[in-house]
Scaffold this motif. Structure first.
Motif, PDB file in Angstrom:
ATOM      1  N   LEU A 120       0.794  -1.135  -0.031  1.00 49.93           N
ATOM      2  CA  LEU A 120      -0.070   0.127  -0.026  1.00 49.93           C
ATOM      3  C   LEU A 120       0.830   1.352  -0.094  1.00 49.93           C
ATOM      4  O   LEU A 120       0.291   2.348  -0.499  1.00 49.93           O
ATOM      5  N   TYR A 121       2.037   1.087   0.376  1.00 51.65           N
ATOM      6  CA  TYR A 121       3.084   2.271   0.413  1.00 51.65           C
ATOM      7  C   TYR A 121       3.975   2.197  -0.980  1.00 51.65           C
ATOM      8  O   TYR A 121       4.996   3.153  -0.619  1.00 51.65           O
ATOM      9  N   ARG A 133      -5.739   3.802   4.227  1.00 46.29           N
ATOM     10  CA  ARG A 133      -4.708   3.166   4.404  1.00 46.29           C
ATOM     11  C   ARG A 133      -3.969   3.493   5.912  1.00 46.29           C
ATOM     12  O   ARG A 133      -3.555   2.449   6.504  1.00 46.29           O
ATOM     13  N   ARG A 187      -3.050   0.827   8.787  1.00 48.84           N
ATOM     14  CA  ARG A 187      -1.803   0.921   9.281  1.00 48.84           C
ATOM     15  C   ARG A 187      -1.732   0.902  10.769  1.00 48.84           C
ATOM     16  O   ARG A 187      -1.249   0.271  11.610  1.00 48.84           O
ATOM     17  N   LEU A 211      -9.987  -1.616   1.555  1.00 50.16           N
ATOM     18  CA  LEU A 211      -9.305  -1.058   2.900  1.00 50.16           C
ATOM     19  C   LEU A 211     -10.691  -0.639   3.800  1.00 50.16           C
ATOM     20  O   LEU A 211     -10.430  -0.738   4.849  1.00 50.16           O
TER      21      LEU A 211
END
Length: 108
Positions: free
Chosen positions: A20-21, A45, A49, A98
């Motif tokens: 995702l990053y 996101r 996280r 997500l």
């Protein structure tokens, strides 16, 4: 459907966070999403996280018991996210996935 073990779930979450990053995801989102959807992605996101970090920092035994309660459902949405992450051009579906995962994890 076989439920994931909690250790496997944590490993999968960490791998998904790395994706995702990733530059591929970041670049694609900047090119293909409007500002509102970019911000939504960033929020979702961050939620994912933060929940991952929160799980790591909480008393493990309690978190594991709660996570097991939703393991089949979490397995389903995480499998869906893995499929969606294979196509970095699928930004809206990444956001939706997500949102679904974060919604589930908030129940824990």
């Amino acid at each position: 459907m076989k439920a994931l073990t909690t250790d496997k779930t944590f490993i999968q979450m960490k791998e998904q966070l790395i994706k995702l990053y990733s530059p591929d995801i970041e670049n694609n989102l900047q090119k293909n999403l409007d500002e509102i959807n970019q911000q939504n992605f960033i929020r979702q996101r961050a939620c994912y996280r933060n929940f991952f970090y929160e799980l790591q920092s909480h008393e493990l035994e309690l978190s594991l018991k709660k996570l097991k309660t939703f393991s089949i459902e979490i397995n389903r949405v995480m499998t869906n996210l893995n499929t969606i992450l294979q196509d970095v051009n699928n930004a809206i579906n990444i956001i939706r996935s997500l949102e679904e995962i974060c919604s589930l994890l908030k129940k824990i």
